[in-house]
Design an enzyme around this catalytic site. Sequence first.
Site, PDB file in Angstrom:
ATOM      1  N   ASP A 109       7.135   1.146  -0.128  1.00 34.06           N
ATOM      2  CA  ASP A 109       5.903   0.401  -0.340  1.00 34.06           C
ATOM      3  C   ASP A 109       5.990  -0.412  -1.630  1.00 34.06           C
ATOM      4  OD1 ASP A 109       3.059   0.076   0.621  1.00 34.06           O
ATOM      5  OD2 ASP A 109       2.659   0.809  -1.414  1.00 34.06           O
ATOM      6  N   GLU A 156       9.165  -3.197   1.859  1.00 33.69           N
ATOM      7  CA  GLU A 156       7.888  -3.795   2.228  1.00 33.69           C
ATOM      8  C   GLU A 156       7.460  -4.671   1.058  1.00 33.69           C
ATOM      9  OE1 GLU A 156       3.372  -3.860   2.286  1.00 33.69           O
ATOM     10  OE2 GLU A 156       4.670  -2.895   0.834  1.00 33.69           O
TER      11      GLU A 156
END
Length: 699
Positions: free
Chosen positions: A384, A413
């Site tokens: 993330d 990401e």
Amino acid sequence: MTGRFPIEDVSPVVSCGRYPAKAVVGEVVPVAARAYREGHDALGCGVVWRGPDGAPRPFTRMRPGEPGQDRWHATIRPDAVGMWTFHVEAFADPYLTWQNAVTKKVAAGQGPAELANDLAEGARVLDAAAPLVPAGQRERVVAAAAALRDGDRPLSQRVAPALELADLLWDHPVRELVTVGEEHRLWVDRERALFSAWYEFFPRSEGAVPATVDAPARSGTFASATERLPGVAAMGFDVLYLPPIHPIGRVNRKGRNNALTAGPDDVGSPWAIGAAEGGHDAIHPDLGTPEDFRDFVAAAAERGLEVAMDLALQCAPDHPWVREHPEWFTTRADGTIAYAENPPKKYQDIYPLNFDNDPEGIRAEILRVVLHWVGEGVRIFRVDNPHTKPFDFWHWLIGEVKKVDPDVLFLAEAFTRPAIMHGLGKIGFTQSYTYFTWRTSAAEMREYCAELVAAADYMRPNFWPNTPDILHETLQHGGPPMFKIRAVLAALLSPSWGMYAGYELFEHVARPGAEEYLDNEKYELRPRDWADAEARGRSLAPFVATLNRVRRENPALRRLRNLRFHDIDNPALLCWSKHDPDTGNTVIVVCSFDPREVQWGNTTLDMPALGLDWHDRFTVHDELTGTSYDWGQRNAVRLDPYLQPAHVLTVRRPVPPAEAPPAAPTGPADLTVEAVPDDLSGGTAPTTPAEKDDARWSS
């Protein structure tokens, strides 16, 4: 570099060799270099490469490219995971020099007396070549040398045996004045690093029971989520990605739709990691125990699904790290710890780590956490927001993890600036999210994919039409045709793609003024009745299953480097192909970008890119409808968004000339007009604007 000849512009090389290039096991890796020499004597080039075990692989001769450019090309195919090395060598090729000279002199009419020196020099070259060739071919070389020295033979018979050795001595050359280029690295991953199909769901939503007046909400568990695995596997996915499964903070917990105040039944965002029950190495007690997680991972594996875990390096205010290591965070002027912000967005429920405060302590703890989950059977991490952490940290962490298990993969990401996204690929991230979602025209998509192919040595894209954070306006308003269109583009342009649960149900309602879902699953339980949707024919799952089947059955779709675009005369359509020279497998796709109107177009195919000659005719089989067509370079296509927004065509075989149909007497040369397929559902396509609007959200 040491030696006589210049060797320049070697590829694949990333950031001047600072980082290794990338490939996967079995992938054909193109190697190129620019090399040249003085004068007119022949130059040869080759690739010397070694596996992770240090053992040399066969010397690979490079072939010259476009005349006059001094560019040399070869391919290598690594067969094991790990760090490979290669370098380019340039050398004088005395046999090729001799062959060129003698061929020209004989053609000019020179006789044995004039060629005496050439014949003697050729014999000496063959003497040097004899020990280099395979034992079974050595006698040929010795005999050819003897023929060159045999003055009783006619000139043609003296020269011919030596000239017939051209192919043999290309593969096993006499090499003089060898120049050794710089050594370069190539990290080779397992196949899934490049070719994968991801599906994301929240375990807490599977089998969950929302709150009622009489009872509080009840979270789904790993046990109840296991019941969803057959449905995911049936769609053909091979990676199951789980958002964070850790305890969720209670301090500053967000409510539904990102509300600042949470109600008593609000479950909070999984990305607000950490509470009294534990942090990044713990499991949310509502989901189950560590043993339950291991059972879930095993059950997924039995169905061909590899579980990917979210690695989000951030903390809720009540994460144990906040209490035990306050120095790992940023303290503001008023003494409070800074929460995450991306103005105007505020994440009061999340504290970001400050890697400049005790970097060694933070690194050691995160490495421990990652290896903990590796020990639990996790080999894929979706990271993330990696672009908000130091790049040298990621380079170090990925390297350390791969020392323990080289099969571990990391998906970045990072929806951020291009240089940063490319930089993350260079420093070690296995795959990357992309700008795919925001490329909404055929021209934009073609240009963007060309950029990604150019970066294939270090950046592997993963195309997602939706995520829990992203519901693009094209899906909000485009109806089921647009869901099909974006699935075709994601699944067949990129070797890796993924979708978030609910896509197959055409979920499309956005929070007003935002590019994300209303009643977002990040903040609440969202159970779905999958069986009812499929029973009523309101599911895209069968279509997705077909796309993933086509991907599995066609080796050409496993690669990125082989993506080629073809001209088509309608800007609403995109035509591309992928060809695998090893198997001869070829897939051609024509896809509409228009979810409302029928679009026609005429292709002009680059036939060599398909492994065909310009004049070939061939049969294509549409994997979506089962229909076959006779095609050539130019073909007319018709795409109806409600019936068939794309052709997914596998090339079956060239049509022999005797079987080829006569050319059309009029119209554009070599145009093949396909038959229009029947409605796949057995009904009639909507024709009026009102009918089309009514049909948009029906199956």
